[in-house]
Design an enzyme around this catalytic site. Structure first.
Site, PDB file in Angstrom:
ATOM      1  N   SER A   1       4.941   2.252   8.083  1.00 41.29           N
ATOM      2  CA  SER A   1       4.589   1.202   7.133  1.00 41.29           C
ATOM      3  C   SER A   1       5.771   0.843   6.242  1.00 41.29           C
ATOM      4  CB  SER A   1       3.423   1.652   6.248  1.00 41.29           C
ATOM      5  OG  SER A   1       2.207   1.550   6.928  1.00 41.29           O
TER       6      SER A   1
ATOM      7  N   ASP B   1       0.169  -7.547   1.495  1.00 41.55           N
ATOM      8  CA  ASP B   1       0.592  -6.147   1.647  1.00 41.55           C
ATOM      9  C   ASP B   1       2.117  -6.027   1.634  1.00 41.55           C
ATOM     10  OD1 ASP B   1       0.220  -3.420   1.811  1.00 41.55           O
ATOM     11  OD2 ASP B   1       0.096  -3.388   3.997  1.00 41.55           O
TER      12      ASP B   1
ATOM     13  N   HIS C   1       0.818  -1.218   0.000  1.00 45.89           N
ATOM     14  CA  HIS C   1       0.000   0.000   0.000  1.00 45.89           C
ATOM     15  C   HIS C   1       0.851   1.267   0.000  1.00 45.89           C
ATOM     16  CE1 HIS C   1       0.418  -0.072   4.520  1.00 45.89           C
ATOM     17  NE2 HIS C   1       0.360   1.237   4.364  1.00 45.89           N
TER      18      HIS C   1
END
Length: 466
Positions: free
Chosen positions: A212, A137, A107
């Site tokens: 992230s 992901d 993402h």
């Protein structure tokens, strides 16, 4: 090279011992009879702990990168997909400095072919996205450099234990190269609704938007996870993708540009309590097939609705998500052995798995296949609640658009605006998929649904009215 190897080994062994010494020091510090000695010894051990953390940071920070959208110099205007992204979209970690391979979240690099990769110290590169796997992901970015880049090794996540110390590194809120310390709070976390293949490490190390794609490290400086998400309404709850999953996914992306997973072609759910009791099954033992997709591998192999799958290739099956992971770890075209329970009798079947991408989704029906349930639905995109602040991340499912007063849906607690994410324990991919499962299960008299309502996940049972 020998000196570097010796230094690395020495650093690793020091990391292992310093925390044990810190614990002993704290115990000694609390004993008033030896207060003076304890203070001296405690300060010494704490200084060793501090030295170890500094060494860990010096060893790993050069391999952690900042990732943001690449906008060519002199370009007129900014693409809409990039305009929505923060200046620092996330982080990444170099796992192969010779070839320039960087691991990050899917993402973080979504809808981007090229991104800006900023190394510790400020050097910038234009990285190419080799491939991304939204199911886990994860993504791999390649950086071309004239020199070998710093790197860190991927550890073995199968050896992790709750309580182990971990360090998270990333760029929270644009604050590059931020390090935080914590412990492993939980393992094998699933049903978080962040990705299809869920097997997360839970940690209380401070993770915020911008972390992230950054690494979760053990005290030896090995990457044991890739930080992926937080729960926005909770504190000290973060999740990381285990390093063994990272190894498998990144290897396939580097070799093939994508991840190829096996496909069985069944709908599954947890074994109902009454059936588990009847078959003398322990809680969490096996999953039950609630639908068979015609023409798919399971149908060809002779599997039936009601079969209980106990093992796949000798590995025990304990949950729908666990079974999805086991199947997904096998390459398409390979044969697997299933140990099943059918009508109380143990059987073994061999199935040749197909390709998930070759799955033909059942077309949406023109009419509601279950009008007696008393609700209608539509297929719309919706942002995932609890994901880091990245508006591009979407969740598959169907939206409840009408609930008939007094109907089974109304009595079961369904509400307009509910987002149905799973049906009878199986993730809902789209409207056609949802309706196919619904058609094949309503004869049983009831269906169970999981819905997302605001920031709450609710499980409901809808019974067919005669």
């Amino acid at each position: 090279m020998q000196a570097e190897h010796w230094q690395g080994r020495n650093m690793k062994s020091r990391f292992v011992s310093i925390y044990m010494l810190a614990f002993v020091a704290c115990l000694a510090w609390s004993d008033g009879a030896y207060a003076e000695h304890s203070v001296s010894r405690g300060l010494q051990v704490l200084a060793e702990v501090e030295t170890g953390l500094v060494g860990l940071a010096e060893h790993t920070l050069p391999a952690v990168v900042s990732i943001s959208p690449f906008v060519p110099t002199g370009s007129v205007g900014t693409p809409e997909s990039l305009r929505k992204r923060p200046t620092n979209a996330g982080a990444g970690v170099i796992v192969n400095g010779r070839d320039g391979y960087v691991i990050t979240n899917a993402h973080v690099v979504k809808q981007a072919e090229k991104i800006k990769v900023t190394l510790y110290g400020g050097r910038e590169f234009v990285g190419e996205v080799l491939g991304a796997d939204e199911e886990t992901d994860l993504a791999v970015v390649k950086v071309n450099s004239d020199e070998v880049l710093p790197q860190v090794a991927l550890g073995d996540s199968s050896m992790l234990k709750i309580g182990q110390l971990v360090v998270a590194i990333g760029n929270p809120y644009g604050l590059n190269d931020t390090l935080s310390l914590g412990v492993i709070s939980g393992l094998n976390r699933e049903n978080i609704n962040l990705s299809r293949y869920e097997d997360f490490i839970q940690t209380d190390a401070s993770i915020n938007p911008g972390n992230s794609g950054g690494p979760l490290l053990n005290i030896r400086g090995e990457v044991i996870g890739i930080n992926t998400a937080i729960i926005n309404y909770a504190q000290s709850i973060g999740f990381a993708i285990p390093s063994n999953v990272v190894k498998s996914v990144s290897r396939q992306i580097i070799e093939h540009g994508q991840v190829n997973r096996g496909w069985l072609g069944v709908g599954i759910e947890n074994v109902p309590d009454d059936l588990a009791l009847k078959e003398n099954l322990e809680k969490g033992e096996g999953v039950m097939i609630n639908s068979i997709f015609e023409g798919q591998p399971a149908h060809k192999a002779g599997l039936k609705v009601g079969d209980i799958i106990l093992k796949i290739g000798g590995s025990a099956v304990g949950s729908p998500n666990g079974m999805i992971r086991l199947i997904g770890n096998v390459s398409p075209g390979q044969h697997i052995h299933l140990d099943i329970l059918r009508d109380g009798k143990a059987q073994s079947l061999s199935v040749q798995l197909g390709h998930r991408k070759e799955q033909v989704e059942i077309a949406s029906l023109q009419a509601n296949p279950l009008p007696e349930l008393g609700f209608d639905w539509s297929e719309l995109e919706r942002e995932v609640q609890g994901q880091e602040q990245d508006s591009d991340k979407k969740k598959e499912g169907v939206l409840v658009t009408r609930v008939e007063p007094g109907s089974s849906a109304d009595q079961g607690g369904l509400m307009v605006g509910d987002w149905i994410t799973s049906l009878n324990g199986q993730d809902v991919l789209n409207r056609g998929h949802f309706e196919n499962i619904l058609r094949q299960n309503y004869q049983r008299g009831s269906v169970s649904v999981t819905v997302q309502r605001a920031e709450e996940e609710v499980m409901l049972t809808l019974s067919k009215r005669e």
